[in-house]
Design a protein around this motif. Structure first.
Motif, PDB file in Angstrom:
ATOM      1  N   ASP A   1      -6.595 -21.288  19.262  1.00  0.00           N
ATOM      2  CA  ASP A   1      -5.162 -20.987  19.110  1.00  0.00           C
ATOM      3  C   ASP A   1      -4.859 -20.426  17.720  1.00  0.00           C
ATOM      4  OD1 ASP A   1      -4.785 -21.916  21.663  1.00  0.00           O
ATOM      5  OD2 ASP A   1      -4.002 -23.888  21.055  1.00  0.00           O
ATOM      6  N   ILE A   2      -5.437 -21.060  16.695  1.00  0.00           N
ATOM      7  CA  ILE A   2      -5.196 -20.592  15.311  1.00  0.00           C
ATOM      8  C   ILE A   2      -5.838 -19.217  15.099  1.00  0.00           C
ATOM      9  CG2 ILE A   2      -5.710 -21.005  12.871  1.00  0.00           C
ATOM     10  CD1 ILE A   2      -5.583 -24.039  13.521  1.00  0.00           C
ATOM     11  N   ALA A   3      -7.086 -19.083  15.537  1.00  0.00           N
ATOM     12  CA  ALA A   3      -7.828 -17.837  15.292  1.00  0.00           C
ATOM     13  C   ALA A   3      -7.185 -16.646  16.007  1.00  0.00           C
ATOM     14  CB  ALA A   3      -9.281 -17.997  15.718  1.00  0.00           C
ATOM     15  N   GLN A   4      -6.599 -16.877  17.185  1.00  0.00           N
ATOM     16  CA  GLN A   4      -5.927 -15.785  17.906  1.00  0.00           C
ATOM     17  C   GLN A   4      -4.746 -15.243  17.103  1.00  0.00           C
ATOM     18  OE1 GLN A   4      -5.202 -17.789  21.662  1.00  0.00           O
ATOM     19  NE2 GLN A   4      -6.722 -16.535  22.689  1.00  0.00           N
ATOM     20  N   ILE A   5      -4.115 -16.111  16.328  1.00  0.00           N
ATOM     21  CA  ILE A   5      -2.972 -15.681  15.517  1.00  0.00           C
ATOM     22  C   ILE A   5      -3.446 -15.041  14.202  1.00  0.00           C
ATOM     23  CG2 ILE A   5      -0.984 -16.546  14.180  1.00  0.00           C
ATOM     24  CD1 ILE A   5      -0.762 -18.768  16.376  1.00  0.00           C
ATOM     25  N   SER A   6      -4.513 -15.589  13.608  1.00  0.00           N
ATOM     26  CA  SER A   6      -4.828 -15.226  12.221  1.00  0.00           C
ATOM     27  C   SER A   6      -5.980 -14.234  12.058  1.00  0.00           C
ATOM     28  CB  SER A   6      -5.140 -16.491  11.418  1.00  0.00           C
ATOM     29  OG  SER A   6      -6.269 -17.144  11.957  1.00  0.00           O
ATOM     30  N   LEU A   7      -6.770 -13.996  13.102  1.00  0.00           N
ATOM     31  CA  LEU A   7      -7.955 -13.130  12.945  1.00  0.00           C
ATOM     32  C   LEU A   7      -7.882 -11.930  13.882  1.00  0.00           C
ATOM     33  CD1 LEU A   7     -10.816 -15.812  12.871  1.00  0.00           C
ATOM     34  CD2 LEU A   7      -9.781 -14.668  10.904  1.00  0.00           C
ATOM     35  N   PRO A   8      -8.577 -10.829  13.517  1.00  0.00           N
ATOM     36  CA  PRO A   8      -8.669  -9.701  14.461  1.00  0.00           C
ATOM     37  C   PRO A   8      -9.361 -10.140  15.756  1.00  0.00           C
ATOM     38  CG  PRO A   8      -9.817  -9.205  12.378  1.00  0.00           C
ATOM     39  CD  PRO A   8      -9.303 -10.598  12.269  1.00  0.00           C
ATOM     40  N   SER A   9      -9.025  -9.482  16.862  1.00  0.00           N
ATOM     41  CA  SER A   9      -9.496  -9.955  18.183  1.00  0.00           C
ATOM     42  C   SER A   9     -11.015  -9.875  18.337  1.00  0.00           C
ATOM     43  CB  SER A   9      -8.824  -9.143  19.290  1.00  0.00           C
ATOM     44  OG  SER A   9      -9.125  -7.772  19.121  1.00  0.00           O
ATOM     45  N   ASN A  10     -11.687  -9.056  17.498  1.00  0.00           N
ATOM     46  CA  ASN A  10     -13.150  -8.938  17.631  1.00  0.00           C
ATOM     47  C   ASN A  10     -13.882  -9.739  16.553  1.00  0.00           C
ATOM     48  OD1 ASN A  10     -12.391  -7.400  15.460  1.00  0.00           O
ATOM     49  ND2 ASN A  10     -13.762  -5.682  15.895  1.00  0.00           N
ATOM     50  N   HIS A  11     -13.164 -10.640  15.858  1.00  0.00           N
ATOM     51  CA  HIS A  11     -13.794 -11.395  14.772  1.00  0.00           C
ATOM     52  C   HIS A  11     -14.849 -12.349  15.333  1.00  0.00           C
ATOM     53  CE1 HIS A  11     -14.367 -13.998  11.309  1.00  0.00           C
ATOM     54  NE2 HIS A  11     -13.709 -13.119  10.579  1.00  0.00           N
ATOM     55  N   PRO A  12     -16.030 -12.423  14.670  1.00  0.00           N
ATOM     56  CA  PRO A  12     -17.101 -13.296  15.181  1.00  0.00           C
ATOM     57  C   PRO A  12     -16.664 -14.761  15.338  1.00  0.00           C
ATOM     58  CG  PRO A  12     -17.864 -12.056  13.239  1.00  0.00           C
ATOM     59  CD  PRO A  12     -16.459 -11.633  13.499  1.00  0.00           C
ATOM     60  N   HIS A  13     -15.799 -15.249  14.449  1.00  0.00           N
ATOM     61  CA  HIS A  13     -15.378 -16.654  14.552  1.00  0.00           C
ATOM     62  C   HIS A  13     -14.586 -16.901  15.835  1.00  0.00           C
ATOM     63  CE1 HIS A  13     -15.686 -17.688   9.960  1.00  0.00           C
ATOM     64  NE2 HIS A  13     -16.828 -17.357  10.500  1.00  0.00           N
ATOM     65  N   LEU A  14     -13.657 -16.004  16.127  1.00  0.00           N
ATOM     66  CA  LEU A  14     -12.838 -16.160  17.335  1.00  0.00           C
ATOM     67  C   LEU A  14     -13.728 -16.137  18.583  1.00  0.00           C
ATOM     68  CD1 LEU A  14     -10.170 -16.391  18.854  1.00  0.00           C
ATOM     69  CD2 LEU A  14      -9.824 -13.935  18.537  1.00  0.00           C
ATOM     70  N   GLN A  15     -14.681 -15.217  18.597  1.00  0.00           N
ATOM     71  CA  GLN A  15     -15.601 -15.128  19.743  1.00  0.00           C
ATOM     72  C   GLN A  15     -16.411 -16.422  19.897  1.00  0.00           C
ATOM     73  OE1 GLN A  15     -17.671 -11.501  18.763  1.00  0.00           O
ATOM     74  NE2 GLN A  15     -16.071 -10.199  19.623  1.00  0.00           N
ATOM     75  N   LEU A  16     -16.841 -16.964  18.759  1.00  0.00           N
ATOM     76  CA  LEU A  16     -17.610 -18.212  18.778  1.00  0.00           C
ATOM     77  C   LEU A  16     -16.770 -19.367  19.324  1.00  0.00           C
ATOM     78  CD1 LEU A  16     -20.133 -19.943  17.889  1.00  0.00           C
ATOM     79  CD2 LEU A  16     -18.945 -20.271  15.721  1.00  0.00           C
ATOM     80  N   TYR A  17     -15.524 -19.511  18.843  1.00  0.00           N
ATOM     81  CA  TYR A  17     -14.669 -20.616  19.299  1.00  0.00           C
ATOM     82  C   TYR A  17     -14.437 -20.532  20.810  1.00  0.00           C
ATOM     83  CZ  TYR A  17     -13.417 -20.598  14.273  1.00  0.00           C
ATOM     84  OH  TYR A  17     -13.443 -20.586  12.905  1.00  0.00           O
TER      85      TYR A  17
END
Length: 253
Positions: free
Chosen positions: A226-242
């Protein structure tokens, strides 16, 4: 604040003025390149980050004495990108160059030395050398506990890093203890959608997953997403990992 596209926009405006107004080897230009490099690094665009960090470094090498703190920062930044790219021997090489300058220039309890120990510890952790990692992380923590206020985000980073090593070593109760110390500080010190909070929630989730407490793990992973979807670009490795971790743990449930 974790708003990287906005940060880039302003750093680039600053750079345009400096490029017109200053000679090409001016240290202020290097600082601008370094700032832009840092944003790309945070966004997960490591080749771009290296490109800007190396531009900065070339200027610093020409313009500054060899033991200047800006050069140490520059070595450190390049080391950080290599670490993120998984090139650990390169990362260690640059981190150690930075550390040598800092050891000569700074008093033994200076927070910048703590950052340096921390970075070296992180590479050892990534290499799977956990006893070495703990040794450097604990050196870093000792300095930070003396030098920083008790709710400083860098202290949280130290607790978090030690937690990661215990998690990797399979000592999950120790890992949780350090992760929770870290998380309490982040919750007080950072805005609610900061990427570092997402990392913290992910790490706690991972520990619960390792402990086979899948529903708890799922809750923390969901918050990280939820946090990463708001704060990171959609292709960010962290968001993909979460997202992947959340899917995997739901399957296990």
């Amino acid at each position: 604040m974790g708003n990287y596209s906005k940060a880039l926009e302003f750093y680039e405006k600053s750079l345009q003025i400096k490029e017109k107004a200053l000679p090409p080897n001016h240290p202020d230009l290097a600082i601008s390149y370094g700032n832009i490099g840092q944003v790309y690094n945070r966004m997960g665009d490591y080749s771009k980050a290296l490109e800007f960090y190396e531009k900065a470094h070339q200027i610093f090498e020409k313009a500054l004495p060899s033991n200047h703190s800006h050069l140490a920062t520059s070595y450190n930044n390049i080391g950080l990108v290599y670490n993120n790219m998984g090139d650990y021997s390169k990362a260690l090489e640059f981190y150690e160059k930075a550390h040598q300058i800092k050891e000569k220039a700074l008093p033994p309890n200076h927070p910048d030395l703590a950052s340096s120990y921390n970075n070296i510890g992180q590479v050892y952790k990534n290499m799977g050398d956990y006893s070495k990692a703990l040794e450097f992380y604990e050196k870093s923590l000792k300095i930070r506990e003396k030098a920083l206020p008790s709710n400083h985000p860098n202290l949280a980073t130290s607790y978090n890093n030690i937690g990661q090593v215990y998690n990797n070593m399979g000592d999950y109760s120790k890992a949780l203890e350090f992760y929770e110390k870290s998380h309490k500080i982040y919750e007080k010190a950072l805005p609610p959608n900061h990427p570092s909070l997402a990392i913290s929630k992910h790490d706690i989730g991972l520990t619960y997953e390792n402990m086979r407490e899948y529903s708890k793990a799922s809750q923390f992973y969901q918050r990280a997403v939820d946090i990463a979807q708001i704060s990171l670009p959609s292709n960010h490795p962290h968001l993909q990992l979460y997202r992947k971790r959340l899917q995997d743990v739901k399957k296990k449930m």
